[in-house]
Design a protein around this motif. Sequence first.
Motif, PDB file in Angstrom:
ATOM      1  N   SER A   1      70.892  72.572  14.143  1.00  0.00           N
ATOM      2  CA  SER A   1      70.230  73.640  14.895  1.00  0.00           C
ATOM      3  C   SER A   1      70.238  74.959  14.140  1.00  0.00           C
ATOM      4  O   SER A   1      71.126  75.241  13.333  1.00  0.00           O
ATOM      5  N   ASP A   2      69.216  75.762  14.437  1.00  0.00           N
ATOM      6  CA  ASP A   2      69.141  77.157  14.010  1.00  0.00           C
ATOM      7  C   ASP A   2      69.048  78.005  15.268  1.00  0.00           C
ATOM      8  O   ASP A   2      68.173  77.780  16.118  1.00  0.00           O
TER       9      ASP A   2
ATOM     10  N   LEU B   1      71.437  87.797  14.208  1.00  0.00           N
ATOM     11  CA  LEU B   1      72.416  86.900  13.603  1.00  0.00           C
ATOM     12  C   LEU B   1      71.851  85.485  13.658  1.00  0.00           C
ATOM     13  O   LEU B   1      71.580  84.964  14.739  1.00  0.00           O
ATOM     14  N   LYS B   2      71.667  84.886  12.497  1.00  0.00           N
ATOM     15  CA  LYS B   2      71.181  83.509  12.441  1.00  0.00           C
ATOM     16  C   LYS B   2      72.376  82.576  12.266  1.00  0.00           C
ATOM     17  O   LYS B   2      73.155  82.717  11.323  1.00  0.00           O
ATOM     18  N   VAL B   3      72.528  81.652  13.210  1.00  0.00           N
ATOM     19  CA  VAL B   3      73.637  80.696  13.181  1.00  0.00           C
ATOM     20  C   VAL B   3      73.062  79.310  12.925  1.00  0.00           C
ATOM     21  O   VAL B   3      72.280  78.793  13.723  1.00  0.00           O
ATOM     22  N   ASN B   4      73.438  78.741  11.807  1.00  0.00           N
ATOM     23  CA  ASN B   4      73.015  77.374  11.473  1.00  0.00           C
ATOM     24  C   ASN B   4      74.203  76.440  11.697  1.00  0.00           C
ATOM     25  O   ASN B   4      75.293  76.685  11.182  1.00  0.00           O
TER      26      ASN B   4
ATOM     27  N   LEU C   1      67.867  66.482  17.330  1.00  0.00           N
ATOM     28  CA  LEU C   1      68.829  65.452  17.720  1.00  0.00           C
ATOM     29  C   LEU C   1      68.259  64.077  17.387  1.00  0.00           C
ATOM     30  O   LEU C   1      67.070  63.827  17.628  1.00  0.00           O
ATOM     31  N   PRO C   2      69.070  63.150  16.874  1.00  0.00           N
ATOM     32  CA  PRO C   2      68.572  61.798  16.602  1.00  0.00           C
ATOM     33  C   PRO C   2      68.251  61.057  17.905  1.00  0.00           C
ATOM     34  O   PRO C   2      69.099  60.966  18.796  1.00  0.00           O
TER      35      PRO C   2
END
Length: 241
Positions: free
Chosen positions: A224-225, A207-210, A148-149
């Motif tokens: 996020s990963d 399951l990889k969610v990008n 996060l910035p």
Amino acid sequence: MNNIKKSRPLYFVIKEDIKEKILSGQYKSGDVLPTESSLCEEYKSSRVTIRRAINELIQENVLERGFGMTARVKSTPVPRSLNHLGGLHEELTQAGIMCFSYILNSEIVKADNLLAQKLSLSVDDDLYMIERLRYANSNPLCYQKIYLPVALCPDLDVKKLAKVSLYETIEKDYGLKISYAKQTIHACMANYRIAALLELNDLTCMLKVNRTTYLDTNECIEYSDSYYVSDRYELSMTLNR
């Protein structure tokens, strides 16, 4: 174990007894079974017999293999809709599922070339890097790494994210409006560290969610990963034509 029938093989009797304990609630969804040595002592049997009973229960989808040689009661898949943008915490809470996180690590890091590109920032801009484990009804569901910035979320209380939705924090604490996200999902194998954290066999498919999330100003607020245990996670969507 009651009423052992001599006409039946011992492994079968043990298997049925474990099933009965699951049905009665003695072993609950996600519970780790006692060790092999404990089961051998309980049932007065050999490791070979215990392993056969456990392996057959795994084949029947009653149990699942955990990290190392452990076995756990198969978890009920957690439902997740792809029809709208929401955080895991808010979606599971709305579904009546208890959700909480364990913060593994958090620090401020400098954006490298990849992160600067993903978040539309300059190289060396400050970012929060947060690693956390996500739980559903006390069962480990997901490993997540978030960036996060810092400029958009100054003085972020990271510890708060163990019990509160990240998106809710962004919108309520900082007055920002989350608008849309770009997301990809693909299958991958768990590496040793993630498998250990999620109490899995290191050959487990995940399951990889990008996800890259944007505000209504088109500024990027999150990259996020997330790695979900595939058989504990169920995706659904409504398709219109």
